[in-house]
Each structure stands twice: as C-alpha cells, then as structure tokens.
Write a protein that holds these residues in place. Structure first.
Motif, PDB file in Angstrom:
ATOM      1  N   ARG A 269       0.825  -1.204   0.000  1.00 39.85           N
ATOM      2  CA  ARG A 269       0.000   0.000   0.000  1.00 39.85           C
ATOM      3  C   ARG A 269       0.861   1.258   0.000  1.00 39.85           C
ATOM      4  O   ARG A 269       0.508   2.257  -0.637  1.00 39.85           O
ATOM      5  N   GLU A 270       2.006   1.229   0.723  1.00 42.02           N
ATOM      6  CA  GLU A 270       2.844   2.420   0.812  1.00 42.02           C
ATOM      7  C   GLU A 270       3.679   2.630  -0.431  1.00 42.02           C
ATOM      8  O   GLU A 270       4.244   3.706  -0.614  1.00 42.02           O
ATOM      9  N   LEU A 271       3.785   1.638  -1.285  1.00 46.55           N
ATOM     10  CA  LEU A 271       4.640   1.756  -2.474  1.00 46.55           C
ATOM     11  C   LEU A 271       3.837   2.039  -3.735  1.00 46.55           C
ATOM     12  O   LEU A 271       4.278   2.782  -4.608  1.00 46.55           O
ATOM     13  N   THR A 272       2.651   1.435  -3.850  1.00 51.87           N
ATOM     14  CA  THR A 272       1.860   1.556  -5.081  1.00 51.87           C
ATOM     15  C   THR A 272       0.412   1.886  -4.731  1.00 51.87           C
ATOM     16  O   THR A 272      -0.019   1.745  -3.583  1.00 51.87           O
ATOM     17  N   TYR A 273      -0.299   2.309  -5.749  1.00 50.24           N
ATOM     18  CA  TYR A 273      -1.748   2.491  -5.635  1.00 50.24           C
ATOM     19  C   TYR A 273      -2.369   2.165  -6.988  1.00 50.24           C
ATOM     20  O   TYR A 273      -1.678   2.048  -8.003  1.00 50.24           O
ATOM     21  N   PHE A 274      -3.684   2.013  -7.017  1.00 50.05           N
ATOM     22  CA  PHE A 274      -4.384   1.506  -8.194  1.00 50.05           C
ATOM     23  C   PHE A 274      -5.514   2.457  -8.578  1.00 50.05           C
ATOM     24  O   PHE A 274      -6.148   3.083  -7.723  1.00 50.05           O
ATOM     25  N   ASN A 275      -5.798   2.524  -9.884  1.00 49.02           N
ATOM     26  CA  ASN A 275      -6.901   3.305 -10.430  1.00 49.02           C
ATOM     27  C   ASN A 275      -7.625   2.476 -11.482  1.00 49.02           C
ATOM     28  O   ASN A 275      -6.978   1.816 -12.304  1.00 49.02           O
ATOM     29  N   VAL A 276      -8.975   2.503 -11.441  1.00 44.97           N
ATOM     30  CA  VAL A 276      -9.776   1.895 -12.505  1.00 44.97           C
ATOM     31  C   VAL A 276      -9.999   2.970 -13.557  1.00 44.97           C
ATOM     32  O   VAL A 276     -10.725   3.943 -13.323  1.00 44.97           O
ATOM     33  N   VAL A 277      -9.372   2.823 -14.709  1.00 41.20           N
ATOM     34  CA  VAL A 277      -9.416   3.865 -15.734  1.00 41.20           C
ATOM     35  C   VAL A 277     -10.396   3.543 -16.840  1.00 41.20           C
ATOM     36  O   VAL A 277     -10.649   4.388 -17.711  1.00 41.20           O
ATOM     37  N   GLY A 278     -10.982   2.359 -16.867  1.00 36.40           N
ATOM     38  CA  GLY A 278     -11.917   2.022 -17.933  1.00 36.40           C
ATOM     39  C   GLY A 278     -12.752   0.813 -17.576  1.00 36.40           C
ATOM     40  O   GLY A 278     -12.401   0.008 -16.709  1.00 36.40           O
ATOM     41  N   GLY A 279     -13.881   0.692 -18.253  1.00 40.25           N
ATOM     42  CA  GLY A 279     -14.759  -0.451 -18.064  1.00 40.25           C
ATOM     43  C   GLY A 279     -15.715  -0.330 -16.897  1.00 40.25           C
ATOM     44  O   GLY A 279     -16.519  -1.229 -16.665  1.00 40.25           O
ATOM     45  N   ASN A 280     -15.637   0.763 -16.153  1.00 40.12           N
ATOM     46  CA  ASN A 280     -16.491   0.938 -14.978  1.00 40.12           C
ATOM     47  C   ASN A 280     -17.394   2.152 -15.160  1.00 40.12           C
ATOM     48  O   ASN A 280     -17.618   2.930 -14.242  1.00 40.12           O
ATOM     49  N   GLU A 281     -17.913   2.307 -16.407  1.00 41.07           N
ATOM     50  CA  GLU A 281     -18.750   3.465 -16.694  1.00 41.07           C
ATOM     51  C   GLU A 281     -20.035   3.458 -15.871  1.00 41.07           C
ATOM     52  O   GLU A 281     -20.598   4.515 -15.571  1.00 41.07           O
ATOM     53  N   GLU A 282     -20.530   2.292 -15.536  1.00 40.79           N
ATOM     54  CA  GLU A 282     -21.760   2.212 -14.748  1.00 40.79           C
ATOM     55  C   GLU A 282     -21.520   2.417 -13.256  1.00 40.79           C
ATOM     56  O   GLU A 282     -22.478   2.487 -12.485  1.00 40.79           O
ATOM     57  N   SER A 315       3.253   3.807  -9.113  1.00 35.11           N
ATOM     58  CA  SER A 315       4.102   3.921  -7.920  1.00 35.11           C
ATOM     59  C   SER A 315       3.855   5.271  -7.260  1.00 35.11           C
ATOM     60  O   SER A 315       3.437   6.241  -7.913  1.00 35.11           O
ATOM     61  N   ARG A 316       4.080   5.312  -5.948  1.00 32.41           N
ATOM     62  CA  ARG A 316       3.848   6.552  -5.216  1.00 32.41           C
ATOM     63  C   ARG A 316       5.037   7.505  -5.301  1.00 32.41           C
ATOM     64  O   ARG A 316       4.869   8.712  -5.412  1.00 32.41           O
ATOM     65  N   ASN A 317       6.245   6.999  -5.230  1.00 32.38           N
ATOM     66  CA  ASN A 317       7.414   7.871  -5.239  1.00 32.38           C
ATOM     67  C   ASN A 317       8.507   7.246  -6.110  1.00 32.38           C
ATOM     68  O   ASN A 317       9.131   6.249  -5.714  1.00 32.38           O
ATOM     69  N   PRO A 318       8.677   7.724  -7.314  1.00 30.04           N
ATOM     70  CA  PRO A 318       7.919   8.824  -7.925  1.00 30.04           C
ATOM     71  C   PRO A 318       6.568   8.334  -8.440  1.00 30.04           C
ATOM     72  O   PRO A 318       6.363   7.139  -8.618  1.00 30.04           O
ATOM     73  N   ASP A 319       5.669   9.276  -8.671  1.00 29.50           N
ATOM     74  CA  ASP A 319       4.328   8.945  -9.168  1.00 29.50           C
ATOM     75  C   ASP A 319       4.417   8.671 -10.663  1.00 29.50           C
ATOM     76  O   ASP A 319       4.424   9.586 -11.479  1.00 29.50           O
ATOM     77  N   GLN A 320       4.502   7.389 -11.017  1.00 31.47           N
ATOM     78  CA  GLN A 320       4.616   7.034 -12.428  1.00 31.47           C
ATOM     79  C   GLN A 320       3.904   5.709 -12.679  1.00 31.47           C
ATOM     80  O   GLN A 320       3.617   4.940 -11.771  1.00 31.47           O
TER      81      GLN A 320
END
Length: 1299
Positions: A269-282, A315-320
């Motif tokens: 959790r402290e190193l990475t994070y996640f985003n749903v960028v597609g497929g969740n329009e509903e 990644s959180r640091n750097p954010d990439q």
C-alpha cells in the motif's frame, strides 16, 4: 406454426390446397375420408390438414445457412377404414422459404486495435469487414464511419472496395482515437464496431516496461504515459508493455461492498496504488489503494453480463505508471425475472370448424409467446392451464395451445383460460395470462365438393419468422461521444446488431457515450486480442515545439429531468403535452435554442424559446400505444458534450385508449336451423362481434336480445359469449321462421353498439310414429313385431365412458332371421348422445356414444323404432343422467373489469374481527357435491392475519393497528380455496387470489350527494363508477367504503359516499395525488352532469375527514406511533402522580405518629424532694399532721378502674375522693379558699385517714401507687399540643408522692 403455404410469393395469394378426385364416389354416396402421408425433406416441418391445406407444423423456420431454403414434399392420399387400403400416386411439391431480414451484419470482432503514424499521407490502418447471412438484397452490407473521438472526424475514411480504414490527416502523437464503423444491410438492420487507433510519434519508437509476469499478455502502450518526468522518457530495447489478466465471477444479487478480487496487499500500500481507468462506466465497482476491488452497486446480468475493468498500477514515489491489469468480471445469473408473455392481454385465439367428426385429436389452436430474461434453468419455462379448462385444452412448454384429446361439443363457444408460466429457478417464479379462445363453426368442404378459398386457421404466408438475436452474455456495451463536425446524432454503440424499427423503416440510432481511453481487450474470457497492426508512414520533420493543446469548449446545455413521461388521450391535437428545460452546467447564462432531435415533425413541434412541446395531429392508440421523442438544443451541435450529462431529454408519450370504435359483427345476418322437438337449454347458435379499441372495457362486448317477434321469452343470449340457447319449447312454431335482433355493445364510457339479425328456422320433425290419439295400450298385439313395453325408464351416470350399455329393449314376434331387424332413434337424441343397434338376438341395444353431462342435459326422452320388413313398432325410453362430482367449484367475480382477483380493503383503525369482503364460489353438481367449503391457503404468507367463515366472509383476526405495528406492509395478498363436499369420490377444489389493502386518510375521498339515501344509491353504484373511472387513469378499480346519511336539510336527503381506488396492475391502493385529475372542477361538473337524472352531485372532496373520527371508538390516535407516544406520556403521568401520592401519605403518616408519641409518652424524671416543713403555728396538733408534703401535678390518662391504692384508701367512699389541682391551696385543697374537711372533701392531712367506723386502723404510712394507663385515640391540638380526648375516655387525676 399453422401458417398455410401459398401458391405464390404474394401474401395475398391463395393458399395451396391438395384436392383428391375419386371416381369411385358416385352422387348420393357418403363422402370418403382421406389421410395424407408426407415423405421427403420437410416431412417433419410441414403437414396437411383434413381439407388438404399445407401448413407449417413447427414453431419457426429459418432459411439462413446452413439451413435449406427449399423443401420437397412427396404427398400421398390414402382412404381411411377401407379394405384393402387404397392410395393415390405421390405428388411432389417444392416449397421455397422466403427470406426476411432477420439477421444484422456481424463484424469479425467487436473491437479492433491498431497503430498508425501520427503524420503522413493516406495510410491504411486496419481491415474491418462485416458479413450478413441473409440472402439477396438483405445480405448486401454498406459501411459508414458513425463517429470519431478527439476531433478526428475528418482524419479517417473507410475504403469500401478494400474494406480498409484509412488515416487521411495528421494525428496528435500519443492520442488514442476511437473510430465507430457502422455496417447496414439492405433491410436497414445495423451493427457497429470500434477501432481504437493509437497515433505513434515516429521519433519515439522504443519504450520501457516492466518485466512480463507469467501468463501476462502484451499490447502497445501509450508512449507519453511512460514518461517518468515531463519531457524525458526512459528508453529500452523492449517495445511492449505487459498487461495482467484476471477472470472472476460474481452473482448478480451480490450485495454492495463485496470483495471481487485483490490485486495487491497491505504491504504494497505504501509503495503503489491503483486506479480503474476504464470499463467501470456504470460505477458498479470500486478499488482501494491496496488493489481490492469491491462491488459498489447492485448488478443486473440481464443488462450487463460482463465487465472488463482496466486497472492502472502506479508507484507513489515517484508517481509514475507501472503496469496495466485487465479484470474480467462475469455476472452469474440468479432467478430474479419472472416469465413474461409477449402478446397483449387478453390473448385472443380463434378457430373456425364445424364437423367435429372429421377432426383429429390434439388439434393445434395456436401459439402463445412467453419468454424469461434469465438464463439456464432460471429461464427454462413450464406452461400449464389452470383448471377446469385443462380438461379441454393443453399447452406445451413451447407455448403450443391445442385441444386436449378428442374434440367434443364442449370445445365450441368462448373459453376464458388462465395460462401459468413458471420457470425452474430456485425459488421458481410464475406469471399468469388470460387467454380467450373462440371456436365457432362454418361449413367444411368435403373432398367431393369443390374447394373454397377459406383459410383454415392461419392467414399469413409461409415466411421465415424473425428470430430475436439474443446478445452474447459476455459482451459489454461501450459508448462514445457524438461527432460535432459531421453532426452525427448521439448514439449507443453495441457490438450486437441493432433491431430495425418498423414505424420509421430506418435503423435505430442508439445513444453513444464516451468510450474509455484505455485500450479495451476482447471481452471474452478465453479470447485475447491479437497484436495491433501498425503501418508507418515516412518520417516527417519533427517540429521544434510541441503542438499547443486545444482550448476546451464550453459544455452544451443539460436537461433536467432527462426523462419525461406523459399521457394523452387519443384523438387529441393542438395541445401542449409538456415543457423541456435545459441549463448550462457551468451555471452561467447563455442562449438556449430547443430543437426536435428525434421524432416526427408532422406530429410534434417544440418552441425554440420556451421548450414547450405541442402535439400537432391526433394519435391513434390502436396504432401506436407509446411514442418516444427527443428534444435537444442547437448548441449541442457546436459546443462540447459530456456523455455523462443529459444533453437531450427523452419524452415518452403514452396514448390512452378512448372508446372510438363501434363493435362490428362478423356477419350482418345469421341463420340457424332448430328442430321443433329440441329441448330447452340447447345451443341454437352463436353471434360474434369484435371491437378494434385497444383496452378494456372499450373492447369488451356484451350481447343483448332486442326483439324476437314477441317470442323473447323462448330464447336466451349469453351476454359474454353471444351463445343463443333455447329457453322454452318451440314445437308450436314448427315450419315457421323466427327473427331475432341482437345487439352487441362495448363497455366503454358512452357505449357504442351495433345490431345483427338472426333467422331461426324451426324444422318440423318428419316422423310421428307415436300416435297423438288416446293412450296407447302396453299390451302387445299378437303376431305383430312389437317391443315388449311401450315405455322404458333407465338411468346412467355421467361418469361412464362410451360406449356404455344403457338398456336392452326386448322385441317380440321377431322373424326367424334377425339379421334384417333395424333399430333407430327417431327423436330426442340431443347431440347424438346415444346410439342403438340390433343385437344378435334381434333385441335393440341402447348405448352411449359420448360422455354425458348432467349439468347440460339432465333427462333424455328417446323415440325408438324397430323395423323388420314392412312391420314397425315404437317405444319411448326415458333416461335420467345421474350426477357425479365432476365440476370444480368456480369462483364468481363481480367485477365489470373482468378481473379474476378479489380486491378488498380495511381501515387502518379497524378492530379485530372486522369483515373485509366476501368471496363466492358455485358448484354445478347436485347434493353434497355442490356444497362449498372455504378455507385460507396456509402457504400464503399473509393468511395468518385473516379468517374466513363457512359462507366466504373474510375477517381480520386482530386489530389493524396491531397488525400494522408488526408489519410494514402496503397490502396483504393470500389465496382462498373452495372445495366441494362429495359423499364419496375425490374432493375437487379451486383457488382464488385475494388482495386486501389498508385504507388511510391519504387514500379516502368523499362525494357529497343530495336527493337519495344509501339504499337508493346502491341501484346507481355502477353508473357512478363508470362516470368516475374515466378520470382515475390506471386506478380504475373504484370501490365504495361506506355511505353515511345525514339529517335532511330543507327536505333534501344528503348522503356522503367514501371511496377508495386501487390499481389492479400493481394491486396497491392509490393515493389521492394519483387521481388528482378527478378533483378538478371541470371534471366534477362533467360527472355531475352524467348523474343528474338520478341525483345531484354537490362536490368531490379530497378531505374525507380525520381517520380517528371515521372509526367507531377509542380516544387514541389511529396512528400506531402516536398511540405509543400517548401511552408513554400517560404512563409517565401516572407514575409521577403515584410518587407524589406516596410522598404525601408518608408525610401525613409521620405527623400522625408524632402526634401519637406526644400524646402517650410522658417524662419520668422526678423532681427534687423537699424536706418536711414545720409549722409553728400548729403547735398542739397531732404530730402526724406536722409534716408538709410536696405535691406533683402529673397529668396522666387513667381510668377509675386503674386507680389502685393500698388499704389506706379502702373503704373511702367515692364521693370523698377527688382530684387535687395544684401544690398550693387551690380549690380542693385544705388551704384558704378550699372547702373545709367537714364538707365531705378530703384534704392532704386526711389523705389515707381511716374513719373510726373502719374495721382496722393501721396508722401512718407512705403511699405508693401502682398505676396503668391505656393510650387512647385522640386528636392533637395544634395550638396547645395537647391531646383532646372524647368524653368517654378516662379522666386526669393527681397523684401524690410522700416526701
């Protein structure tokens, strides 16, 4: 199924009929019966009926490959019941199946991915091809680019010759363009596919990526997304980015916040994070920083069967950006959809026949459409017909409705069936439909008569029935924004074919929101996309500066609400139906111009300034029951649009049916023949009328006999079915013609009607063998052929199966050769129920030929003859049909709406054992078999709150306030069973649904009427209901709760009628705002005008009074919450009062005890003793008297009995004893002012003195009193603090103690 084959492709051409010509048949011979034998391809698909018409014998037929489009039948005719069997030469028939446009074009894949250079000349991107399996013009496909995102409308084109998508202009490097290509076939059906094109910069051809994980597929990433810092990029020899795929399943009834899959853990959790960028329009899923995906909302498999979630890991640091993950979630089906009947109800089927002996068993009547949106067993249906019609008809699980067994006379007429469709889910769901079957008779042409063009059952041509294309459960719906430059209307993209709209003849233009920029892979779990194809143009000079970002445009106006539903009556025009309203989403002002986006401009118009939508021409409810239009703004064509916002409003117009069609009879005149000896109750014929209005009661027809030339009492006409039956014998009118005038009227407001003429021919009986003269002797004449008796009696049960021997009629004086004895039934054999033949012994044997029904004919009187040569004799046989328990109790529904459910209501403040409603069932049997017992179905969830009496009265078990306090139910639904009571045999039962609503102040409204009392108003209840119903919409079940008569004012009777309305569709009681139209002044005046001939309607009031006043008793509020609050307040008040009372009692008790202690407790302290006082003046006195005694005045309560002294006082008379009042010489003392000794009082000097006459003298002594006192009751004086005693208590005395 049942469609006849026609001789040409024209749908108006004649049906193909096979005729049999038999030269052996001569005039006067009975017609022959033929059986048709089919062989060859299509023998199991087609069939031939008894009249020779070829018809389709399967539910549907498909001409699309790989199915054949041509069938060859070899038809052979064989005679039935002939020895040897004779047959014809086979005839070959070639049947061509006409193709219809039932298939949409199909792309090879719904989503294509390709790469191309951002700049250069025209360059091929990817080949996109769709195929259509239909034949001819329907299979020709044309292509268009429906939409391009990111402003690339003029940068792509589709090359029809090569089926290639071509890039024609410069693209933005790193941008993804979504190109929607639409394929349209020759019939107007269409489908779409998306091409995701990634524009590559020629200067950046290498990318960095993480090492691929096991099982991970790859795709070309967005190069700009890989930059670690602005303006820099890490290069690597690898040119592909990894993508990880997860496949999982969830049920559609999964509650929110349920974990679907975890992509990480707490340690990352402290190193990475996640985003749903597609497929969740509903918005059905959510993800946290640890990568745990959970459900955010409820799922619906029937709407979306699979979700492909594109998850970016950073990644959180750097954010990439690190890598992509594709999570494919398959929604598993649960049984949440009940079966649905696709045909409008009631479903009507008609069958025209007359000669039942020529018909085979299990004859097909028609097909009923039913479907279930669920999958597998949840969508597998089982159909059945509710009793008692299941004895006459049967239905398969495919919806094929047919005759159950052999065709009998009971199948004629109108039948109102209830068909139940039940799925096999857990728990199973079921739906019921009402089916009306009309079976009537026409003259069927036999094989020896020239054929007619009459169609047997079905009239449409044998064309391929369109099949609904069921979408793939695993394909999702994706969307994109509309084009602005090409002015392409906003659409919905679907990878499935879009259905053709029949009204406009053009393909549907679906709505199309923005598709996610993340590259979407194939939505099938087992299919992964192929590597994108890339064609590179020659490198162009790289500009020194990056192109400027386009300035964002203002968003177009947004409508609120985005969905509007209105209802208008048919035949209305030039009226405003609604108003559309739009505002800019940024809240700023601006020009808004409303335009009609979708809809017929000849029917609708919209004001560009105000958004008012007007209906220009009248709509027809029978043609279009629902019309949908869309209103948008002209600014939406030039400004930016957000697919998540409503830049247009959809307006649904429901067209309400009005009674504007006059019923029409199928024939202007009818003619029937009736024999003069026909028994009363016999069906003479049937008239049938139809009404083209869409809804009931406008299309429900009731029949009435207007006139019969003065013989109206001899005929009956069934008001529902139009069956004409004989009511009285008509033998007196033999040879005459009777003309009936029958009216068919609909049941709408202001009913419309038409009439028809029925001619009844009374046919005289040709044989009169029974003499009309004097009574006939039962004694046979000698030597002549005769029956043994003139009159026979017999009885037969209606349960026996034919042929059953009823009676043997003995014949006397028979000839030796009995082969030529002929027995006949001359008259009385109604519907051929009996048959008679001569036995081997020459006697006549009477048998049944069909099943008997006592409820139809209870007694037969047969005229039977026996003939041998020239001799003939007759006899009468009276046959009584005995009853058996063969009729199920049938519930009687007193509803003019044709409802088959009992509706009742009870006040929310009703007490226990309040009567709700009464159900009634009738049994046509006799005796105990007709006695009906009622019971509540124990399996019904709400039956525990009600009870039913033996007479069918349903009552509450508890008060409604108690029931409602435990259950927050809107209505109660349960079932009632009615069972007969046979002495022997099986008990027959039927069930009915009962719905009980709760009446509250929000449901009740009141009518104030002058002129009639409640008893008189009962006669006009139906007229009042019909006048009111037209203003209540779907709440058309109006019921009177009660009537209250008030004291006459100015010689006018006033009656208040309290009503409530129920929506039979939803089964819920309606609120007053649901029928707001009823309370409008104009409508009240209209109702008052209709009922004016009978009484005066003063007004219709929404205020029906307080519900507490409506109830019969109780001071508490009817609302259970208010009652509880009042009870709590009352309890607190009682508790406080009790505490105050207890405190008061304690205080007064304490005071009382204190007073008692003050009255009874005296000080026992002794005063200081004084020595004796010597008196010098008393010298010479007895020394015994030279002492002074101190005295103490002690106030004690002592009675005479308790005054005890020693012997010194014994013998002292009572009159010499006294009470001394003080220590000095007060009254009673020997001092001054006191009485002298000689006066009978005793002084202290003589105290204890014994007179001379005493028997003994003991001299001087000290006295010590032993005294006892009882504390008497008394009252404490608040001033003196003394106890005041009553007069009867002991007095106070002075006690002396010697010093």
């Amino acid at each position: 199924m049942g469609t006849t084959v026609r001789v040409s492709p024209n749908s108006q051409s004649e049906s193909l009929q096979i005729l049999v010509n038999d030269e052996d048949l001569q005039p006067g011979m009975p017609p022959a019966t033929y059986q048709y034998i089919l062989t060859g391809l299509g023998a199991t698909i087609f069939a031939v009926d008894q009249r020779g018409f070829v018809y389709l014998n399967v539910p549907k037929i498909d001409a699309d490959p790989p199915n054949p489009s041509t069938y060859q039948l070899n038809v052979e005719a064989r005679e039935v019941n002939t020895v040897p069997t004779r047959r014809s030469e086979p005839v070959t028939i070639t049947i061509h199946i006409l193709d219809i446009n039932d298939n949409s074009p199909q792309f090879e894949q719904p989503i294509y991915m390709a790469n191309t250079t951002a700049s250069g000349d025209e360059r091929d991107v990817v080949k996109v091809v769709a195929t259509d399996v239909d034949s001819g013009a329907f299979g020709q496909v044309t292509y268009t680019i429906a939409q391009v995102t990111n402003g690339g409308e003029d940068k792509f084109r589709y090359e029809t010759a090569t089926n290639m998508l071509v890039a024609t202009g410069n693209l933005v490097p790193g941008e993804r363009y979504q190109v929607v290509i639409e394929a349209i076939d020759g019939g107007g059906r269409s489908s779409q596919a998306i091409v995701i094109v990634l524009a590559l910069d020629p200067m950046h051809q290498t990318f960095s990526s993480l090492a691929p994980l096991p099982g991970m597929e790859t795709f070309m990433p967005n190069p700009l997304a890989m930059a670690t810092t602005p303006g820099t990029m890490v290069t690597s020899a690898e040119s592909e980015e990894t993508i990880q795929t997860f496949v999982t399943e969830v049920n559609e009834n999964t509650p929110p916040n349920t974990v679907v899959v975890s992509l990480g853990d707490e340690s990352s959790r402290e190193l990475t994070y996640f985003n749903v960028v597609g497929g969740n329009e509903e918005g059905k899923f959510a993800i946290d920083d640890a990568g745990t995906i959970v459900t955010a909302e409820e799922l619906d498999r029937e709407k979306t069967a699979m979700y492909s979630l594109q998850v970016e890991t950073r990644s959180r640091n750097p954010d990439q950006h690190l890598y992509w993950t594709l999570v494919q979630v398959t929604v598993m089906d649960v049984n949440d959809n009940a079966p649905t009947f696709t045909d409008p109800q009631p479903i009507r089927l008609r069958l025209s026949i007359d000669d039942i002996e020529q018909l085979t068993g299990n004859m097909i009547i028609g097909r009923i459409g039913v479907e279930d949106a669920d999958a597998d067993d949840n969508g597998r249906l089982e159909l059945r017909i509710m009793p008692p019609h299941n004895k006459l008809f049967a239905i398969s699980n495919d919806g094929i409705l047919s005759v159950n067994g052999d065709f009998t006379a009971a199948h004629f007429g109108e039948h109102d069936l209830t068909v139940v469709a039940r799925d096999h889910g857990e728990p199973s769901l079921e739906t019921r439909a009402r089916v009306q079957i009309s079976i009537f008779g026409t003259l069927i042409t036999m094989a020896t008569v020239a054929p007619t063009n009459e169609v047997f059952e079905y009239t449409s041509s044998v064309e391929e029935e369109p099949q609904t294309t069921n979408p793939d459960e695993h394909l999702q719906t994706v969307t994109t924004s509309p084009s602005t430059k090409n002015q392409v209307s906003q659409q919905i993209f679907s990878s499935f074919p879009a259905p053709q709209v029949e009204q406009t003849g053009a393909p549907v233009e679906p709505e199309f929101p923005q598709f996610p920029t993340f590259p979407t892979l194939s939505p099938h779990p087992q299919e992964l996309p192929s590597l994108p194809t890339t064609k590179m143009a020659p490198p162009q000079p790289v500009p020194t500066q990056s192109p400027p970002l386009p300035t964002p445009k203002r968003l177009a106006p947004v409508f609120k609400p985005s969905q509007i539903t209105v209802q208008i009556d048919e035949n209305e025009s030039q009226v405003e139906i609604t108003k559309a309203h739009a505002t800019y989403p940024d809240g700023l002002s601006g020009t808004i111009t409303y335009v009609l986006h979708k809809g017929d401009p000849s029917l609708f118009s919209v004001s560009s300034y105000s958004g008012s939508v007007n209906l220009l021409r009248a709509l027809d409810a029978e043609t279009n029951s629902t019309v949908t239009i869309q209103i948008s703004t002209s600014e939406a064509q030039t400004l930016e649009v957000d697919p998540k916002l409503a830049h247009f409003v959809s307006i649904t117009i429901n067209v309400a049916d009005k009674n504007d069609w006059i019923p029409n009879f199928e024939s202007a005149s009818y003619e029937f023949d009736v024999k003069e000896d026909t028994l009363p109750g016999t069906i003479v014929g049937q008239v049938n009328a139809f009404d083209q209005d869409r809804d009931e009661p406008n299309n429900r027809i009731r029949y009435r006999l207007l006139s019969a030339g003065g013989l109206e009492a001899h005929f009956n006409v069934n008001a529902e079915s139009g069956l004409i039956t004989l009511a009285r014998p008509i033998d007196a009118f033999a040879g005459e013609k009777i003309t009936l005038r029958i009216e068919g009227a609909d049941s709408g407001m202001l009913p419309l009607s038409s009439t028809t003429t029925v001619l009844i021919n009374v046919v005289a009986t040709s044989s009169h063998l029974i003499p009309d003269a004097s009574p006939v002797s039962n004694t046979p004449n000698e030597g002549e052929l005769q029956f043994s008796l003139r009159n026979y009696t017999a009885s037969v049960s209606e349960a026996v199966r034919p042929p059953h021997l009823v009676q043997v009629l003995s014949v006397m004086n028979k000839p030796t050769d009995t082969r030529f004895i002929i027995c006949n039934i001359i008259s009385g054999n109604y519907r051929g129920a009996f048959g008679i033949t001569a036995g081997n012994d020459g006697n006549c044997e009477l048998r049944t030929q069909m099943e008997l029904d006592r409820e139809t004919v209870e007694r037969y009187l047969l005229n039977i003859t026996v003939t041998a040569g020239a001799q003939t004799d007759y006899a009468l046989v009276s046959i009584t049909v005995l009853d058996v328990n063969d009729n199920v109790p049938r519930f009687v529904y007193d509803s003019d709406l044709g409802l088959t459910t009992y509706f009742g209501a009870v006040s929310s403040v009703a007490n226990a054992f309040t009567r709700v409603l009464t159900v009634k069932a009738e049994d046509a049997d006799l005796g105990n078999s007709s006695l009906v017992n009622y019971a509540l179905d124990p399996l019904s969830a709400h039956s525990k709150y009600f009870s039913i009496s033996p007479f069918g009265e349903i009552s509450t078990k508890q008060s409604m306030s108690t029931i409602l306090s435990r259950n927050r139910l809107q209505f109660f639904e349960f079932r009632v069973s009615a069972c007969d009571s046979p002495i022997s045999g099986q008990q027959l039962c039927s069930k009915a649904d009962v719905v009980v609503n709760v009446i509250g102040s929000t449901n009740r409204f009141k009518m104030i009427i002058y002129g009639l009392n409640p008893q008189q108003l009962k006669k006009h209840e139906k007229d009042l209901v019909k006048s009111t119903r037209q203003f209540t919409g779907s709440c058309n079940l109006l019921t009177i709760e009660k009537m209250i008569e008030h004291t006459a004012i100015e010689n006018q009777i006033r009656t208040d009628i309290y009503w409530y309305a129920v929506n039979p569709t939803t089964k819920k009681i309606c609120k007053k705002q649901d029928i707001r139209k009823l309370f409008e002044t104009s409508n009240v005046q209209l109702i008052a005008g209709k009922v004016q001939p009978w009484f005066r309607l003063e007004r219709i009031s929404e205020d029906a009074g307080d519900e507490g006043n409506m109830s019969s008793g109780g001071i508490l509020s009817t609302n259970w919450k208010t009652s509880n609050i009042l009870l709590i307040i009352l309890a607190v008040t009682v508790a406080l009062g009790a505490i105050i009372g207890i405190c008061a009692v304690c205080v007064f008790w304490s005071r009382y005890k204190t007073a008692q202690r003050n009255a009874s407790n005296f000080s026992h302290s002794y005063p200081q003793k004084l020595g004796p006082i010597y008196h010098p003046t008393m010298m010479g006195v007895d020394p015994r008297t030279e002492y002074d005694y101190e005295t103490q005045n002690v106030n004690m309560l002592i009675s005479d009995e308790d005054l005890t002294m020693k012997s010194g006082s014994i013998g002292v008379p009572a009159h010499q004893r006294m009470t001394l009042m003080g220590a000095g010489g007060g009254p009673g003392m020997g001092g001054p002012g006191g009485p002298q000794n000689g006066q009978g009082n005793q002084s202290y000097r003589t105290y204890g003195y014994r007179p001379a006459h005493s028997t003994a003298y003991e001299g001087d002594f000290s006295i010590e009193e032993s005294m006892y006192a009882i504390n008497p009751s008394g009252r404490l004086d608040p001033i003196t603090n003394r106890v005041i005693l009553p007069s009867n208590l002991p007095r106070t005395t002075n006690v002396y103690r010697q010093s």
